[in-house]
Design an enzyme around this catalytic site. Structure first.
Site, PDB file in Angstrom:
ATOM      1  N   ASN A 105       2.732  28.771  21.433  1.00 53.95           N
ATOM      2  CA  ASN A 105       3.839  30.323  20.512  1.00 53.95           C
ATOM      3  C   ASN A 105       2.592  30.639  20.189  1.00 53.95           C
ATOM      4  O   ASN A 105       1.712  30.219  18.920  1.00 53.95           O
ATOM      5  CB  ASN A 105       4.123  29.453  19.447  1.00 53.95           C
TER       6      ASN A 105
ATOM      7  N   CYS B 187       6.685  37.080  14.559  1.00 55.69           N
ATOM      8  CA  CYS B 187       6.537  36.389  15.990  1.00 55.69           C
ATOM      9  C   CYS B 187       7.882  37.109  16.342  1.00 55.69           C
ATOM     10  O   CYS B 187       7.372  37.901  17.611  1.00 55.69           O
ATOM     11  CB  CYS B 187       7.710  35.353  16.077  1.00 55.69           C
TER      12      CYS B 187
ATOM     13  N   HIS C 248      10.759  35.443  23.106  1.00 48.22           N
ATOM     14  CA  HIS C 248      10.039  34.469  22.939  1.00 48.22           C
ATOM     15  C   HIS C 248       9.374  32.750  23.086  1.00 48.22           C
ATOM     16  O   HIS C 248      10.563  32.386  22.947  1.00 48.22           O
ATOM     17  CB  HIS C 248      10.114  35.071  20.975  1.00 48.22           C
TER      18      HIS C 248
HETATM   19  O1  UT7 Z   1       7.480  31.653  16.265  1.00 48.97           O
HETATM   20  C1  UT7 Z   1       8.482  30.650  15.171  1.00 48.97           C
HETATM   21  C2  UT7 Z   1       9.704  30.448  15.439  1.00 48.97           C
HETATM   22  N1  UT7 Z   1       9.454  28.672  15.382  1.00 48.97           N
HETATM   23  C3  UT7 Z   1      10.399  27.811  15.898  1.00 48.97           C
HETATM   24  O2  UT7 Z   1      11.020  29.036  16.756  1.00 48.97           O
HETATM   25  C4  UT7 Z   1      10.087  26.275  15.429  1.00 48.97           C
HETATM   26  C5  UT7 Z   1      11.999  25.994  15.544  1.00 48.97           C
HETATM   27  N2  UT7 Z   1      11.461  24.695  15.614  1.00 48.97           N
HETATM   28  C6  UT7 Z   1      11.395  23.862  16.398  1.00 48.97           C
HETATM   29  O3  UT7 Z   1      11.108  23.855  17.377  1.00 48.97           O
HETATM   30  C7  UT7 Z   1      11.158  22.176  15.787  1.00 48.97           C
HETATM   31  O4  UT7 Z   1      12.410  21.945  15.000  1.00 48.97           O
HETATM   32  C8  UT7 Z   1      10.187  22.014  16.589  1.00 48.97           C
HETATM   33  C9  UT7 Z   1       9.234  21.909  17.750  1.00 48.97           C
HETATM   34  C10 UT7 Z   1       9.381  22.286  15.133  1.00 48.97           C
HETATM   35  C11 UT7 Z   1      10.204  19.731  15.537  1.00 48.97           C
HETATM   36  O5  UT7 Z   1      11.161  19.649  17.109  1.00 48.97           O
HETATM   37  P1  UT7 Z   1      12.093  18.734  15.780  1.00 48.97           P
HETATM   38  O6  UT7 Z   1      12.679  17.915  16.680  1.00 48.97           O
HETATM   39  O7  UT7 Z   1      13.352  19.752  14.854  1.00 48.97           O
HETATM   40  O8  UT7 Z   1      11.374  17.094  15.390  1.00 48.97           O
HETATM   41  P2  UT7 Z   1      12.109  17.161  13.546  1.00 48.97           P
HETATM   42  O9  UT7 Z   1      11.199  18.152  12.479  1.00 48.97           O
HETATM   43  O10 UT7 Z   1      13.399  16.906  13.091  1.00 48.97           O
HETATM   44  O11 UT7 Z   1      10.873  16.359  13.830  1.00 48.97           O
HETATM   45  C12 UT7 Z   1      11.516  14.692  14.544  1.00 48.97           C
HETATM   46  C13 UT7 Z   1      10.151  13.637  14.119  1.00 48.97           C
HETATM   47  C14 UT7 Z   1      10.232  13.301  12.229  1.00 48.97           C
HETATM   48  O12 UT7 Z   1       9.388  11.926  12.188  1.00 48.97           O
HETATM   49  P3  UT7 Z   1      10.908  11.161  11.337  1.00 48.97           P
HETATM   50  O13 UT7 Z   1      11.476  11.794  10.290  1.00 48.97           O
HETATM   51  O14 UT7 Z   1      12.435  10.957  12.201  1.00 48.97           O
HETATM   52  O15 UT7 Z   1       9.957   9.612  11.574  1.00 48.97           O
HETATM   53  C15 UT7 Z   1       8.626  13.905  12.625  1.00 48.97           C
HETATM   54  O16 UT7 Z   1       7.732  13.509  12.096  1.00 48.97           O
HETATM   55  O17 UT7 Z   1       8.866  13.658  14.007  1.00 48.97           O
HETATM   56  C16 UT7 Z   1       8.364  14.462  13.725  1.00 48.97           C
HETATM   57  N3  UT7 Z   1       6.885  14.498  14.383  1.00 48.97           N
HETATM   58  C17 UT7 Z   1       6.040  14.807  14.944  1.00 48.97           C
HETATM   59  N4  UT7 Z   1       5.937  13.389  15.736  1.00 48.97           N
HETATM   60  C18 UT7 Z   1       5.276  13.238  16.853  1.00 48.97           C
HETATM   61  C19 UT7 Z   1       6.995  15.856  13.598  1.00 48.97           C
HETATM   62  N5  UT7 Z   1       5.872  16.643  14.137  1.00 48.97           N
HETATM   63  C20 UT7 Z   1       4.975  15.695  15.365  1.00 48.97           C
HETATM   64  C21 UT7 Z   1       4.250  15.737  15.925  1.00 48.97           C
HETATM   65  N6  UT7 Z   1       3.863  14.081  16.660  1.00 48.97           N
HETATM   66  N7  UT7 Z   1       3.563  16.413  16.214  1.00 48.97           N
END
Ligand code: UT7
Length: 316
Positions: free
Chosen positions: A272, A108, A242
């Site tokens: 993204n 990215c 970004h």
């Molecule tokens: O361009 C490359 C750079 N990439 C980035 O900058 C991405 C950086 N990371 C992020 O933006 C965030 O970490 C995410 C958007 C990917 C995830 O958000 P988060 O607040 O960190 O969520 P998490 O990974 O801690 O997941 C929280 C919960 C989980 O469920 P449990 O374990 O709490 O029951 C996930 O399974 O959300 C669940 N989850 C979803 N639920 C509904 C993960 N994806 C989804 C989804 N819909 N699409």
């Protein structure tokens, strides 16, 4: 070095969050609140090459140049149209340019890496005008059954043509090796002599780890380029970041103590788009008339590697 013109292109097909709920255990509410994304564009009729072509032709038109005026083409892409030749070589044929052309992959952060790479060529006069085109189709890398990644990305291309002038005040690139945070493996081929092959894989991301890296590195990079240029953060007109996650933008903004209106965003519409993200947003700002000569624009991106890049430029 300064930016002479910008262009961008998005696929026609819009995919809303609601559409994703048809085959994923997700919701519009989760995606909006956790990322700020409402919809993204996904390849259908287009290709990485056709998006690159469209964005590049728009940048040429914006700069008032022809393909023959270009001395070098750098394409940033995580997954080009072909493994070989480079997408830059194919793009060269599409637009009718006659110059060295190659791809770079800094995930990215690719646009910032390309800007930094172009600067000594322009400063030394070895090249007069360089076309930088970031063309990405992360839809080809995603596992569309994995809700933790596929909802985040969109496809698109952004381009900028750089040439001599007063503009780029400072750049900063970083890289730290981290395979686990964000990766996707190539097809290992069918070499019968290699016993242990890592199979091809879709994009895997440790979201929270990348999130923390993004906030800390982007804040540090932006402070560093401002300091290197002897510019106070308050003097910067726009922070073009970004578009990975609205919460990342907000966390960086808060750390830098800057007002919301200085952080333009299109993530709600694009998702993204990897390295295309910064030049697409820059092009939208340019075409909307938001950028006026003399404005200070800071750019920052981060991604797999883990890499990061930032630049401070005065709009000319
Ligand atoms: O361009 C490359 C750079 N990439 C980035 O900058 C991405 C950086 N990371 C992020 O933006 C965030 O970490 C995410 C958007 C990917 C995830 O958000 P988060 O607040 O960190 O969520 P998490 O990974 O801690 O997941 C929280 C919960 C989980 O469920 P449990 O374990 O709490 O029951 C996930 O399974 O959300 C669940 N989850 C979803 N639920 C509904 C993960 N994806 C989804 C989804 N819909 N699409």
């Amino acid at each position: 070095m300064r930016i002479l013109g910008t262009g961008s292109a998005l696929p026609a097909r819009r995919v809303t969050n609601e559409e994703l709920t048809a085959f994923l255990d997700t919701s519009d509410e989760w995606i909006r609140t956790r990322t700020g994304i409402a919809e993204r564009r996904v390849l259908n009729e287009e290709s990485v090459l056709s998006l690159a072509r469209e964005a590049s032709l728009r940048a040429l038109e914006n700069a008032g140049l022809n393909a023959d005026d270009i001395d070098m083409i750098i394409v940033s892409t995580a997954k080009g149209e072909t493994v070989t030749p480079a997408t830059a070589n194919l793009l060269q044929g599409e637009i009718g340019a006659h110059c060295p052309a190659f791809d770079l992959n800094a995930a990215c952060s690719g646009f910032l890496y390309a800007l930094d790479l172009a600067q000594p060529y322009i400063d030394s006069g070895k090249a007069q005008r360089i076309l930088i085109t970031c063309a990405e189709a992360i839809s080809r890398l995603c596992d569309w059954t994995d809700r933790s990644t596929c909802v985040l990305f969109g496809d698109g291309a952004g381009a900028a043509i750089v040439g001599a002038g007063e503009g780029l005040l400072a750049t900063r690139l970083t890289s730290v090796p981290n395979l686990g945070a964000l990766n996707a493996y190539h097809d290992p081929g069918n070499n019968p002599f290699q016993e242990h092959k890592h199979p091809a894989s879709y994009l895997h991301m440790a979201g929270q780890e990348v999130f923390k890296f993004a906030v800390s590195t982007s804040s540090a990079d932006l402070r560093a380029v401002a300091e290197a240029a002897g510019v106070g953060l308050a003097e910067i007109d726009f922070f073009v970041l970004h578009q990975a996650n609205m919460r990342i933008l907000e966390a960086v903004r808060t750390r830098l103590g800057q007002p919301k209106e200085k952080f333009p965003s299109n993530i709600a519409r694009t998702g993204n788009t990897s390295s295309a993200s910064v030049p697409i947003l820059l092009d939208e700002l340019n075409r909307s008339g938001a950028l006026t000569p003399g404005m200070l624009i800071a750019m920052s991106a981060f991604g797999a590697g883990l890499t990061s890049g930032a630049a401070l430029l005065r709009w000319a």
